[in-house]
Design a protein around this motif. Sequence first.
Motif, PDB file in Angstrom:
ATOM      1  N   VAL A  87       0.833  -1.204   0.000  1.00  0.00           N
ATOM      2  CA  VAL A  87       0.000   0.000   0.000  1.00  0.00           C
ATOM      3  C   VAL A  87       0.869   1.256   0.000  1.00  0.00           C
ATOM      4  O   VAL A  87       0.623   2.211  -0.739  1.00  0.00           O
ATOM      5  N   ALA A  88       1.917   1.252   0.835  1.00  0.00           N
ATOM      6  CA  ALA A  88       2.792   2.419   0.914  1.00  0.00           C
ATOM      7  C   ALA A  88       3.582   2.625  -0.377  1.00  0.00           C
ATOM      8  O   ALA A  88       3.762   3.758  -0.824  1.00  0.00           O
ATOM      9  N   VAL A  89       4.050   1.530  -0.984  1.00  0.00           N
ATOM     10  CA  VAL A  89       4.745   1.633  -2.268  1.00  0.00           C
ATOM     11  C   VAL A  89       3.809   2.220  -3.325  1.00  0.00           C
ATOM     12  O   VAL A  89       4.185   3.109  -4.101  1.00  0.00           O
ATOM     13  N   LEU A  90       2.571   1.743  -3.347  1.00  0.00           N
ATOM     14  CA  LEU A  90       1.577   2.264  -4.290  1.00  0.00           C
ATOM     15  C   LEU A  90       1.372   3.759  -4.080  1.00  0.00           C
ATOM     16  O   LEU A  90       1.328   4.531  -5.042  1.00  0.00           O
ATOM     17  N   ARG A  91       1.254   4.163  -2.822  1.00  0.00           N
ATOM     18  CA  ARG A  91       1.007   5.574  -2.523  1.00  0.00           C
ATOM     19  C   ARG A  91       2.144   6.446  -3.048  1.00  0.00           C
ATOM     20  O   ARG A  91       1.910   7.491  -3.667  1.00  0.00           O
ATOM     21  N   LEU A 170      14.960  -1.369  -0.044  1.00  0.00           N
ATOM     22  CA  LEU A 170      15.660  -1.095   1.199  1.00  0.00           C
ATOM     23  C   LEU A 170      17.081  -1.636   1.088  1.00  0.00           C
ATOM     24  O   LEU A 170      17.310  -2.673   0.458  1.00  0.00           O
ATOM     25  N   ASP A 171      18.018  -0.965   1.727  1.00  0.00           N
ATOM     26  CA  ASP A 171      19.378  -1.498   1.840  1.00  0.00           C
ATOM     27  C   ASP A 171      19.347  -2.565   2.924  1.00  0.00           C
ATOM     28  O   ASP A 171      19.550  -2.285   4.107  1.00  0.00           O
ATOM     29  N   ASN A 172      19.067  -3.807   2.510  1.00  0.00           N
ATOM     30  CA  ASN A 172      18.834  -4.880   3.474  1.00  0.00           C
ATOM     31  C   ASN A 172      20.062  -5.172   4.329  1.00  0.00           C
ATOM     32  O   ASN A 172      19.952  -5.412   5.539  1.00  0.00           O
ATOM     33  N   ALA A 173      21.235  -5.164   3.728  1.00  0.00           N
ATOM     34  CA  ALA A 173      22.449  -5.481   4.475  1.00  0.00           C
ATOM     35  C   ALA A 173      22.711  -4.446   5.560  1.00  0.00           C
ATOM     36  O   ALA A 173      23.002  -4.787   6.723  1.00  0.00           O
ATOM     37  N   GLU A 308       7.142   4.644   1.128  1.00  0.00           N
ATOM     38  CA  GLU A 308       6.611   5.608   0.162  1.00  0.00           C
ATOM     39  C   GLU A 308       7.727   6.151  -0.718  1.00  0.00           C
ATOM     40  O   GLU A 308       7.545   6.351  -1.920  1.00  0.00           O
ATOM     41  N   GLU A 309       8.898   6.385  -0.128  1.00  0.00           N
ATOM     42  CA  GLU A 309      10.031   6.886  -0.899  1.00  0.00           C
ATOM     43  C   GLU A 309      10.512   5.824  -1.893  1.00  0.00           C
ATOM     44  O   GLU A 309      10.946   6.156  -3.000  1.00  0.00           O
ATOM     45  N   GLN A 331      20.794   0.395  -9.556  1.00  0.00           N
ATOM     46  CA  GLN A 331      20.364  -0.185  -8.287  1.00  0.00           C
ATOM     47  C   GLN A 331      20.345   0.926  -7.242  1.00  0.00           C
ATOM     48  O   GLN A 331      21.382   1.512  -6.936  1.00  0.00           O
ATOM     49  N   LEU A 332      19.171   1.203  -6.696  1.00  0.00           N
ATOM     50  CA  LEU A 332      19.028   2.245  -5.692  1.00  0.00           C
ATOM     51  C   LEU A 332      18.583   1.601  -4.387  1.00  0.00           C
ATOM     52  O   LEU A 332      17.456   1.091  -4.294  1.00  0.00           O
ATOM     53  N   LEU A 333      19.467   1.610  -3.403  1.00  0.00           N
ATOM     54  CA  LEU A 333      19.190   1.014  -2.096  1.00  0.00           C
ATOM     55  C   LEU A 333      19.000   2.131  -1.081  1.00  0.00           C
ATOM     56  O   LEU A 333      19.925   2.910  -0.813  1.00  0.00           O
ATOM     57  N   LEU A 334      17.807   2.209  -0.501  1.00  0.00           N
ATOM     58  CA  LEU A 334      17.472   3.289   0.415  1.00  0.00           C
ATOM     59  C   LEU A 334      17.680   2.860   1.864  1.00  0.00           C
ATOM     60  O   LEU A 334      17.437   1.697   2.202  1.00  0.00           O
ATOM     61  N   PRO A 335      18.113   3.772   2.729  1.00  0.00           N
ATOM     62  CA  PRO A 335      18.381   3.406   4.120  1.00  0.00           C
ATOM     63  C   PRO A 335      17.106   3.246   4.932  1.00  0.00           C
ATOM     64  O   PRO A 335      16.126   3.961   4.736  1.00  0.00           O
ATOM     65  N   GLY A 336      17.121   2.277   5.856  1.00  0.00           N
ATOM     66  CA  GLY A 336      16.049   2.149   6.829  1.00  0.00           C
ATOM     67  C   GLY A 336      16.381   2.949   8.075  1.00  0.00           C
ATOM     68  O   GLY A 336      17.473   3.499   8.212  1.00  0.00           O
TER      69      GLY A 336
END
Length: 347
Positions: A87-91, A170-173, A308-309, A331-336
């Motif tokens: 839902v948040a990804v869609l938004r 997300l930057d899972n590592a 959302e980002e 490849q774009l890895l976003l921080p949590g």
Amino acid sequence: MSAAAPAPRPARATIADVAKAAGVSKATVSRFLNHRERLLSPDIAARVEAAVAKLAYTPSPMAQALSHGRSRLIGLIVADITNPYSVAVLRGAEKACQDAGYLVMLFNLGNDIDREREAINALAGYQVDGFILNTLGRGAGLIDADALHGKPAVLVDRRHAGMHTDFVSLDNAAAMKSACSHLVDGGYRELLYITEPLKGVSSRRERTAAFGDCVTAHEPRVAGEVYESTGDDGDGLDAALRALHKRAKRGKRAAVLAGNAVVTLRVAAAMARLGLRFGEDIGFVGFDDPEWAPLIGPGLSAIAQPTEEIGRTAAICLLERLQGLEGPARQLLLPGELVVRGSSGGG
């Protein structure tokens, strides 16, 4: 006396109606509507303009877009629309597309692993300009580059071996390192990572590998195990938590890391069944920070994903490709963000 029936609403005027009223061809009307009056004589242009005004004709946005080779539609496929992540990804994706003048068409797989090709083909039938894919990533219907009808695509959260496209996640590592280090720094020495089944899902494999790296980096003072939870294995999950608690009672603090919000709920139910307390008997950090996380026990610590980002970034990547951007897949890895609450914040 019965009331008179309301008059039927007049049918919407078509381009054929305008052509008839102006005494010209539909092609001539199309030239006028596409601002190519220079191809028309002043007299004909004036007749078409008068007919458009008289009939209150408004062209179909879809028809106009298609006449220029674009529908201005983006197809978004999500694994499960009941999942707050989807839902948040869609938004986020929808807002970015809207700002750019595009509309989003959604296809929900409902966790059906064999519907991915069906989803691609259905959206392609609506002439979408490209795809944002947050799919299951496994099953007989697994999509690949050849299934995309020549359209660009961006993958969200889960990679696909057969698709070399832009990828946003997300930057899972880094997120796992943050969660694991937080627990180790808090004195936890027995760690249990609980994840949904790893098979075919890249994000789960990445988090599990990062958990292993974290444990290895702190050996021998820290020990870690991985448990794959299927959702119908309540007895197995209970046994894993009981064993962890026994190790904690031997003098070592023990904690659980949960791979996503679905697993967090399973762990919370198991803790209640076993009469165990978060933050006292067993520490806890989960991936995803649902709105109910602060309400369970002393509050559940969590890695908050910038969902959302992630959706917004995926949409921007796709729009850049549609505008002609070329080059290798990005490849774009976003921080949590680690949100610390009582389940792991005790001394």
